[in-house]
Design a protein around this motif. Structure first.
Motif, short mmCIF file in Angstrom:
data_model
loop_
_atom_site.label_atom_id
_atom_site.label_comp_id
_atom_site.label_asym_id
_atom_site.label_seq_id
_atom_site.Cartn_x
_atom_site.Cartn_y
_atom_site.Cartn_z
N TRP A 35 0.81 -1.22 0.00
CA TRP A 35 0.00 0.00 0.00
C TRP A 35 0.85 1.26 0.00
CZ3 TRP A 35 -4.60 0.46 -1.77
CH2 TRP A 35 -5.41 -0.66 -1.84
N ALA A 38 1.59 1.46 -3.63
CA ALA A 38 0.37 1.74 -4.39
C ALA A 38 -0.06 3.19 -4.27
CB ALA A 38 -0.76 0.81 -3.93
N GLU A 127 -2.24 2.80 -14.37
CA GLU A 127 -2.22 2.58 -12.92
C GLU A 127 -2.58 1.13 -12.59
OE1 GLU A 127 -1.74 3.93 -8.87
OE2 GLU A 127 -0.90 4.38 -10.83
N LEU A 131 -0.16 -1.38 -10.55
CA LEU A 131 -0.62 -2.08 -9.35
C LEU A 131 -0.50 -3.60 -9.51
CD1 LEU A 131 -3.63 0.24 -8.60
CD2 LEU A 131 -1.55 0.04 -7.22
N ASP A 154 -5.79 -6.52 -3.43
CA ASP A 154 -4.40 -6.41 -3.01
C ASP A 154 -3.85 -7.82 -2.80
OD1 ASP A 154 -4.99 -7.33 -0.37
OD2 ASP A 154 -4.97 -5.32 0.48
#
Length: 163
Positions: A35, A38, A127, A131, A154
């Protein structure tokens, strides 16, 4: 509630409530790394606080791990917005934060709360690829009259959307 229960903000209205979003997970360090990358956030550095707690005997050594060559709490790691203030004595962010806490049970259903990421106009596809390179997966692409977004997960399966 009476007036003495309402914190003053200087303008006569209550002060905003400070909060962090806490996310249950199996591996707080791995989730914090994902995260932080990210969101372009920073992993909090609680090394000074942990050293102080260990020295005082207030924290058992088994509650601590080495993470990025610093001491970190074994079961809690936070990430914070790089522009927000930090408490100098603890390394704790004082603004936008996500805290990852270890729990024993695995994720079993759909999130009741999730993050929506807004990379900017025309940047969604790039993006999503970035990711995925960090370990996220695409669950589905949504195209509705109200808009388009990509539902992703995730590395531990927590859903989030990229607008």
């Amino acid at each position: 509630m009476n007036d003495s229960d309402v914190p003053a903000s200087g303008s006569g209205s209550p002060a905003p409530v400070h909060f962090k979003l806490v996310i249950d997970c199996a591996n707080p360090q791995a989730q914090a790394d994902f995260w932080a990358a990210a969101l372009h956030y920073e992993v909090e550095d609680n090394n000074a606080l942990i050293e102080r707690l260990l020295e005082l005997g207030a924290l058992p050594r088994e509650a601590v791990v080495e993470f990025h060559a610093r001491l970190a709490f074994r079961d809690l790691v936070a990430v914070r917005h790089p522009d927000d203030p930090v408490a100098p004595d603890s390394g704790t962010g004082l603004g936008r934060r996500l805290l990852f806490q270890r729990v024993p049970e695995p994720k079993t259903g759909k999130n009741r709360l999730h993050l929506d990421l807004h990379p900017g106009e025309g940047l969604r596809e790039g993006e999503v690829e970035r990711l995925k390179g960090l370990g996220a997966s695409v669950l589905r692409e949504v195209k509705e009259p109200s808009g388009q977004w990509v539902v992703m997960a995730d590395p531990e399966g927590n859903e989030f959307c990229v607008q």
